[in-house]
Scaffold this motif. Structure first.
Motif, PDB file in Angstrom:
ATOM      1  N   UNK A 274       0.862  -1.205   0.000  1.00 41.35           N
ATOM      2  CA  UNK A 274       0.000   0.000   0.000  1.00 41.35           C
ATOM      3  C   UNK A 274       0.894   1.249   0.000  1.00 41.35           C
ATOM      4  N   UNK A 275       1.956   1.213   0.786  1.00 43.98           N
ATOM      5  CA  UNK A 275       2.868   2.363   0.846  1.00 43.98           C
ATOM      6  C   UNK A 275       3.563   2.568  -0.506  1.00 43.98           C
ATOM      7  N   UNK A 276       3.968   1.473  -1.146  1.00 43.45           N
ATOM      8  CA  UNK A 276       4.650   1.564  -2.448  1.00 43.45           C
ATOM      9  C   UNK A 276       3.745   2.259  -3.473  1.00 43.45           C
ATOM     10  N   UNK A 277       2.508   1.772  -3.598  1.00 49.56           N
ATOM     11  CA  UNK A 277       1.621   2.365  -4.603  1.00 49.56           C
ATOM     12  C   UNK A 277       1.107   3.735  -4.154  1.00 49.56           C
ATOM     13  N   UNK A 278       0.910   3.896  -2.842  1.00 40.41           N
ATOM     14  CA  UNK A 278       0.419   5.182  -2.329  1.00 40.41           C
ATOM     15  C   UNK A 278       1.392   6.305  -2.642  1.00 40.41           C
ATOM     16  N   UNK A 280       3.260   6.617  -5.081  1.00 37.80           N
ATOM     17  CA  UNK A 280       3.143   7.001  -6.487  1.00 37.80           C
ATOM     18  C   UNK A 280       1.764   7.589  -6.787  1.00 37.80           C
ATOM     19  N   UNK A 281       0.742   7.107  -6.081  1.00 34.34           N
ATOM     20  CA  UNK A 281      -0.636   7.541  -6.389  1.00 34.34           C
ATOM     21  C   UNK A 281      -0.925   8.972  -5.929  1.00 34.34           C
ATOM     22  N   UNK A 282      -0.174   9.490  -4.952  1.00 37.84           N
ATOM     23  CA  UNK A 282      -0.482  10.840  -4.455  1.00 37.84           C
ATOM     24  C   UNK A 282      -0.422  11.873  -5.588  1.00 37.84           C
ATOM     25  N   UNK A 283       0.454  11.659  -6.545  1.00 36.11           N
ATOM     26  CA  UNK A 283       0.547  12.637  -7.635  1.00 36.11           C
ATOM     27  C   UNK A 283      -0.254  12.188  -8.852  1.00 36.11           C
ATOM     28  N   UNK A 284      -1.015  11.116  -8.678  1.00 37.97           N
ATOM     29  CA  UNK A 284      -1.823  10.621  -9.793  1.00 37.97           C
ATOM     30  C   UNK A 284      -3.214  11.255  -9.743  1.00 37.97           C
ATOM     31  N   UNK A 285      -3.250  12.589  -9.788  1.00 37.56           N
ATOM     32  CA  UNK A 285      -4.526  13.314  -9.804  1.00 37.56           C
ATOM     33  C   UNK A 285      -4.428  14.357 -10.930  1.00 37.56           C
ATOM     34  N   UNK A 286      -5.563  14.689 -11.531  1.00 28.95           N
ATOM     35  CA  UNK A 286      -5.518  15.592 -12.693  1.00 28.95           C
ATOM     36  C   UNK A 286      -4.784  16.896 -12.393  1.00 28.95           C
ATOM     37  N   UNK A 287      -4.987  17.449 -11.194  1.00 33.42           N
ATOM     38  CA  UNK A 287      -4.344  18.729 -10.875  1.00 33.42           C
ATOM     39  C   UNK A 287      -2.819  18.656 -10.947  1.00 33.42           C
ATOM     40  N   UNK A 628      -8.143  14.236  -0.533  1.00 33.58           N
ATOM     41  CA  UNK A 628      -9.028  13.733  -1.593  1.00 33.58           C
ATOM     42  C   UNK A 628      -9.356  12.261  -1.406  1.00 33.58           C
ATOM     43  N   UNK A 629      -8.368  11.507  -0.911  1.00 37.46           N
ATOM     44  CA  UNK A 629      -8.554  10.061  -0.787  1.00 37.46           C
ATOM     45  C   UNK A 629      -7.906   9.582   0.512  1.00 37.46           C
ATOM     46  N   UNK A 630      -8.362   8.450   1.034  1.00 36.56           N
ATOM     47  CA  UNK A 630      -7.723   7.922   2.242  1.00 36.56           C
ATOM     48  C   UNK A 630      -6.212   7.738   2.065  1.00 36.56           C
ATOM     49  N   UNK A 631      -5.785   7.332   0.867  1.00 34.31           N
ATOM     50  CA  UNK A 631      -4.346   7.067   0.699  1.00 34.31           C
ATOM     51  C   UNK A 631      -3.525   8.340   0.860  1.00 34.31           C
ATOM     52  N   UNK A 632      -4.127   9.512   0.576  1.00 36.96           N
ATOM     53  CA  UNK A 632      -3.384  10.764   0.758  1.00 36.96           C
ATOM     54  C   UNK A 632      -3.070  10.974   2.245  1.00 36.96           C
TER      55      UNK A 632
END
Ligand code: CAA
Length: 700
Positions: A274-278, A280-287, A628-632
């Motif tokens: 979860x930490x590995x993908x999280x 990377x996912x924090x910057x995976x938003x349109x903004x 925006x999301x729990x992972x943030x």
């Protein structure tokens, strides 16, 4: 004449005379997902059965060789063929099979190479077995084959550190047989031809014996017991390497497989992935993906610890910095801090020694705010006072060039109000760094009501450039991290008022996995910071809220602010740290005054209450849209607040408890303090419909 054909979508074979090249083409990192495994298996079997083929070389397309197993498949039902079986069949081939690696050959990627009969690296290659960072162990032969090639000490280090070993070191250690320059396909062809002609020696790794090294194994076991008592997979790795030195390959591989499956079943594996993908996912938003404004020079206002740390981070990333202070003394202090930070970076190997002077030369100190007229971004890092900040931003508005971004490093204050002090609020945002700013990876990118989209995108681009984890946060008191901290920090104080000692609270939470308990963290950060914050809010204190600051206030009134004054909850004398004996009587007096009869808490109760408090506020932060999301939220706590990575973050951890149980706990605690313990609506809904924070991450 070469002739190429596809084995499947991701694997192709190219014949060049009597040699064959197998190409893996699975962007972005050639992970060994099911289709790759299947294709490799088929390709090798077919070529090995063809008497006309004298040697086979495997290489990767794109920017890197294989970066490992496909992590996205973990936790799902396994799809055959299993990686270890494919690799065993490759090793058993009669035809020589060699690997040519470029980029990063990691995990299952390196293990593929170890199972082939010789390995060639291309300049710039890095190899590693990073599975330990995912709560796993190298489960496709790595713990068995690597020690056969390199000996036990290197294998222990590689598997336990997970580090990316540079090519030259890999060559010297025996991981690779040759280091060459060139395009992967060309080097693969040459390598295959050399293997076919016997110029390149080939052999089965499994046929080699491991040189025993009981002392290295014992020493490592002992060290791990001391340093990583809570983690599961590092201990299993040592067990596997021990087995490699005691049994033939086939038995060792069986043992490794079983140990790998055990690791796979742990919550630690789920938390770490979860930490590995999280991350990377924090910057995976349109903004974050919009066009950013160019940043070629940064201005920093304030040469204190924060300002100097931010300046250091920028300088280390190659960004020139103009640092402004009001007085020469402050400026000198800032320059000294930055110089010390840069020297530290050289010492830690983060900056080559020959770049030190040039890096420091990019710092331009100044006593004039007007000198910020040509910078592209200003980060204000003065103390937390709204009036001071508004005055600064009013001035910046007049000084900064059009299009310059004006950022505040405030950790609590209202960025909308700060932005309103300028005539260009679209250019204003919060950039909340964490101390020490050149070390801590978190950057909260605080988006105010009027912040322009390209200013937000620039915040994310800056985070990337500074190698930080940029997380989008909305405006509220404390944003994501400090808002949650303020809430669970109160629970730490209530636990002490109600009967636990600060040391018990700290050690219970350290037992849960935090690097430091909250009282040690307070001492390190400076107790005066929280004190100032409580005083700032004193007038607006909710009369129904139980006051949590009493003990800390009394400690601060003594002038004890923690480490920097030598005393806080603990006494600091050189390396010696012990509980401050004068704190217990303070606690006792506060309990008496509040009419509290102290009670005993078990460590588990402490962890449950503290974590439930953290999860409650974290859930509200998601509910309010601040995150925006729990992972943030999870990444903020992991990268800025010392939350144990193997637990994935508070909301990932919350899923392991379940919303229904959390609601039950909160309702139980609320019997004592219904004001503090309130069930967040979001948690109640989740308990009713059986959903999880992970579902929300997927849906977002
Ligand atoms: N599986 C699936 N996806 C992967 C992956 C993997 N092993 N490694 C990277 N990716 C994905 C990333 O999630 C990212 O995806 P998005 O673009 O959708 O966000 C993309 O590939 C690019 O990755 P990075 O952004 O991290 O790119 P980078 O250039 O900064 O780094 C890297 C490249 C060094 C390979 C880095 O991605 C990395 O360290 N990956 C993990 C490597 C690893 O842990 N391998 C071991 C896997 S476990 C294993 O192999 C078990 C075993 O023993 C059989």
């Amino acid at each position: 004449m070469s002739d190429t054909h596809q084995v499947n979508d991701l694997i192709s074979i190219e014949m060049e005379g009597d040699t064959a090249l197998i190409r893996i083409d699975n962007p972005p990192v050639n992970a060994t997902g099911q289709v790759v495994r299947q294709g490799l298996d088929e390709a090798v079997a077919r070529l090995d059965a063809d008497a006309a083929v004298k040697a086979i070389a495997i290489y990767g397309a794109g920017r890197t060789f294989v970066a490992g197993a496909d992590i996205k498949e973990f936790g799902k039902p396994p799809q055959p063929p299993a990686l270890p079986e494919v690799y065993d069949r490759i090793e058993a081939c009669e035809t020589p099979v060699v690997t040519v690696m470029h980029g990063t050959a990691l995990g299952g990627g390196l293990e593929l190479a170890l199972a082939t009969h010789a390995r060639v690296g291309i300049d710039g290659l890095r190899v590693g077995l990073p599975e330990v960072a995912l709560g796993l162990l190298p489960g496709a032969g790595g713990t068995q084959r690597l020690p056969r090639l390199t000996g036990i000490p290197f294998a222990l280090d590689a598997c336990l550190s997970g580090r990316h070993v540079p090519a030259q070191e890999a060559l010297e250690a025996g991981v690779i047989d040759r280091l060459e320059a060139g395009e992967p396909r060309d080097v693969a062809l040459k390598t295959a031809q050399d293997a076919a002609s016997g110029v390149l020696k080939t052999r089965r790794t499994g046929d080699l014996e491991v040189t025993p090294d009981e002392a290295a194994l014992r020493e490592t076991e002992e060290k791990l017991r001391q340093t990583q008592p809570l983690l599961f997979s590092p201990h299993k790795i040592v067990e596997c390497i021990r087995v490699a030195s005691e049994t033939p390959l086939a038995e060792g591989l069986k043992f490794e497989r079983a140990a790998f499956m055990e690791c796979m079943d742990t919550p630690q594996r789920a938390g770490l992935i979860h930490a590995f993908f999280g991350e990377r996912a924090v910057s995976n938003i349109p903004e974050a993906k919009g066009e950013a404004r160019p940043i070629d020079k940064v201005g920093i206002i304030g040469g204190g610890t924060m300002g100097s740390g931010i300046a250091t981070a920028c300088l280390l990333a190659g960004l020139p910095v103009r640092m402004v202070e009001v007085a020469q003394e402050g400026l000198d202090r800032g320059i000294a801090t930055i110089t010390g930070n840069i020297d530290g970076a050289v010492k830690r190997g983060k900056l080559p020694a020959d770049k030190r002077d040039a890096t420091l030369a990019m710092l331009e100190p100044s006593l004039q705010m007007e000198d910020l007229a040509d910078v592209d971004l200003v980060v204000e890092a003065v103390f937390e006072d709204m009036d001071v900040k508004k005055e600064i931003f009013g001035k910046l508005d007049k000084i900064c060039k059009p299009g310059a971004i004006m950022a505040s490093n405030t950790s609590y204050l209202d960025v909308n109000e700060i932005a309103a002090a300028t005539s260009r609020p679209a250019d204003v945002l919060g950039l909340h760094f964490f101390s020490p700013a050149h070390v801590m990876r978190l950057l909260e990118i605080v988006v105010a009501d009027k912040t322009a989209p390209d200013v937000v995108a620039t915040g994310f681009a800056l985070a990337k450039r500074l190698k930080k984890v940029g997380v989008r946060a909305g405006v509220c008191d404390g944003f994501i991290g400090n808002r949650i901290l303020s809430h669970y920090g109160k629970e730490a104080a209530y636990l002490v008022l109600d009967g636990a000692s600060p040391q018990q609270v700290d050690s219970a939470l350290e037992g849960f996995g935090f690097a430091m308990g909250p009282h040690k963290v307070g001492d390190l950060a400076g107790l005066d910071i929280g004190w100032a914050n409580r005083k700032r809010k004193a007038d607006n204190r909710d009369p129904n809220e139980r006051y949590a600051g009493a003990v800390a206030d009394r400690i601060c009134e003594q002038g004890w602010f923690g480490r920097k004054t030598g005393k806080g909850y603990y006494v600091y004398e050189g390396k010696d740290v012990r509980p401050n004996p004068d704190v217990a009587p303070i606690i006792e007096r506060e309990r008496q005054e509040a009419g509290i009869t102290p009670r005993e808490f078990t460590d588990q109760e402490i962890v449950d209450r503290y974590m439930t408090a953290m999860i409650s506020e974290a859930a509200r932060v998601v509910e309010d849209g601040i995150a925006k999301r729990p992972l943030d939220v999870d990444m903020v706590l992991l990268f800025g607040y010392g939350f144990p990575r193997f637990r994935g973050g508070p909301l990932h951890y919350a899923d392991t408890i379940g919303a229904a149980e959390l609601v039950r706990r909160i309702e139980g605690y609320a019997q004592e303090d219904p004001h503090y313990w309130q069930v967040p609506d979001i948690l109640r809904r989740m308990a009713a419909d059986g959903t999880t924070f992970a579902d929300m991450n997927k849906g977002a």
